[in-house]
Write a protein that holds these residues in place. Structure first.
Motif, PDB file in Angstrom:
ATOM      1  N   UNK A 202       0.801  -1.225   0.000  1.00  0.00           N
ATOM      2  CA  UNK A 202       0.000   0.000   0.000  1.00  0.00           C
ATOM      3  C   UNK A 202       0.832   1.273   0.000  1.00  0.00           C
ATOM      4  N   UNK A 203       2.159   1.158   0.127  1.00  0.00           N
ATOM      5  CA  UNK A 203       2.947   2.377   0.228  1.00  0.00           C
ATOM      6  C   UNK A 203       4.406   2.168  -0.110  1.00  0.00           C
ATOM      7  N   UNK A 204       5.220   3.135   0.316  1.00  0.00           N
ATOM      8  CA  UNK A 204       6.646   3.156  -0.014  1.00  0.00           C
ATOM      9  C   UNK A 204       7.483   3.202   1.249  1.00  0.00           C
ATOM     10  N   UNK A 205       8.630   2.535   1.203  1.00  0.00           N
ATOM     11  CA  UNK A 205       9.613   2.624   2.276  1.00  0.00           C
ATOM     12  C   UNK A 205      10.466   3.869   2.030  1.00  0.00           C
ATOM     13  N   UNK A 206      10.694   4.642   3.089  1.00  0.00           N
ATOM     14  CA  UNK A 206      11.485   5.859   2.993  1.00  0.00           C
ATOM     15  C   UNK A 206      12.617   5.771   4.012  1.00  0.00           C
ATOM     16  N   UNK A 207      13.863   5.963   3.570  1.00  0.00           N
ATOM     17  CA  UNK A 207      15.006   5.840   4.474  1.00  0.00           C
ATOM     18  C   UNK A 207      15.896   7.065   4.367  1.00  0.00           C
ATOM     19  N   UNK A 208      16.621   7.331   5.449  1.00  0.00           N
ATOM     20  CA  UNK A 208      17.488   8.506   5.510  1.00  0.00           C
ATOM     21  C   UNK A 208      18.936   8.183   5.188  1.00  0.00           C
ATOM     22  N   UNK A 209      19.184   7.014   4.656  1.00  0.00           N
ATOM     23  CA  UNK A 209      20.553   6.549   4.433  1.00  0.00           C
ATOM     24  C   UNK A 209      20.804   6.270   2.960  1.00  0.00           C
ATOM     25  N   UNK A 210      22.021   5.821   2.676  1.00  0.00           N
ATOM     26  CA  UNK A 210      22.308   5.292   1.345  1.00  0.00           C
ATOM     27  C   UNK A 210      21.578   3.968   1.180  1.00  0.00           C
ATOM     28  N   UNK A 211      21.528   3.465  -0.046  1.00  0.00           N
ATOM     29  CA  UNK A 211      20.801   2.229  -0.334  1.00  0.00           C
ATOM     30  C   UNK A 211      21.794   1.139  -0.725  1.00  0.00           C
ATOM     31  N   UNK A 212      21.953   0.157   0.143  1.00  0.00           N
ATOM     32  CA  UNK A 212      22.752  -1.033  -0.148  1.00  0.00           C
ATOM     33  C   UNK A 212      21.799  -2.166  -0.509  1.00  0.00           C
ATOM     34  N   UNK A 213      22.362  -3.306  -0.891  1.00  0.00           N
ATOM     35  CA  UNK A 213      21.516  -4.430  -1.278  1.00  0.00           C
ATOM     36  C   UNK A 213      20.615  -4.875  -0.130  1.00  0.00           C
TER      37      UNK A 213
END
Length: 275
Positions: A202-213
């Protein structure tokens, strides 16, 4: 074991003003947290000692130890002087599966295959989110990061922790968790969503960091079709998101951002909709 940040005295040097002054900085706690299943420690994580039940549930889900929250029959926290031992009791089938997994992973010292098995585990295929009908606008992307920023009280105090949130169009950030570790923050979010019964599609994950695997793998476990980050992704994270059917949006800076994969889910304009 307190989860509250600590006030620590510092000597502050301001070159323009000259000289040294005394000040106080607020710093977050970092604590060893052991996850024990059936009395046997499985992993020890350095983490912020808050939202530990969410952390335990999310870690268990992201590590594939359980498939859903009902696979855990009991959880108990044991405080120690130097850390926290979180005791987790699994239902019969999951307990037997974990025991078999431990036997499979245990090998002789110097086993040449152990490294290969570890690499395979780190690069295990992620589940595809499929053709989820969620669509977001540029306005949604910008708003999701702005709203998550308002849900970071520990970061606002310390400037030293990451956050992971879940954004639903029309509702905003419906859950958010913080931790000194970016993976821990996302595991805590996984647990919070599972406990609340929120559908990841139903939505999106939002993170404050870089994106690793690992961040992509955990997003796939949630079942979210979009991952939004304020920092950059790695090349492996991009390939993994592409294979999993996840729209990867990163480097969100003000009203600008980059879309790396599955661009069709992100539309120009101000209003979101679900197809």
């Amino acid at each position: 074991m307190t989860a509250r940040p600590t006030r620590h005295p510092v000597s502050r040097i301001a070159r323009r003003k000259g000289g040294t002054t005394s000040a106080v900085r607020i710093v977050p706690e970092e604590t060893p947290i052991a996850f024990s299943y059936g009395g046997t420690t499985h992993a020890v994580m350095m983490a912020t000692p808050a939202d530990i039940e969410d952390f335990a549930l999310g870690f268990s889900l992201s590590e594939g130890i359980i498939e859903n929250a009902s696979d855990i029959s009991e959880m108990a926290v044991e405080d120690h002087d130097q850390g926290i031992d979180f005791q987790i009791t699994l239902v019969g089938d999951r307990r037997d599966a974990l025991t078999a997994r431990r036997r499979h992973m245990a090998g002789p010292v110097g086993c040449g295959l152990c490294g290969i098995e570890s690499i395979d585990e780190a690069l295990k295929p992620v589940a595809s989110v499929g053709s989820v009908g969620l669509r977001l606008t540029a306005g949604d992307i910008v708003q999701s990061v702005r709203l998550l920023s308002a849900r970071q009280p520990l970061h606002n105090e310390t400037g030293a922790v990451h956050a992971a949130g879940f954004y639903v169009p029309g509702k905003g950030i419906v859950a958010a968790r913080e931790d000194v570790g970016r993976h821990n923050a996302l595991d805590k979010l996984i647990g919070a969503l599972a406990r609340a019964g929120i559908d990841g599609a139903s939505g999106a994950v939002v993170v404050t960091s870089r994106v690793s695997i690992e961040m992509v793998q955990k997003t796939a476990i949630i079942g979210a079709p979009v991952l939004i980050a304020v920092s950059a992704p790695t090349a492996l994270a991009i390939r993994t998101a592409e294979a999993a059917g996840i729209s990867l949006v990163a480097l969100v800076r003000g009203d600008e951002f980059d879309i790396y994969t599955h661009t069709d889910r992100i539309q120009a304009g101000a209003n979101a909709h679900v197809a």
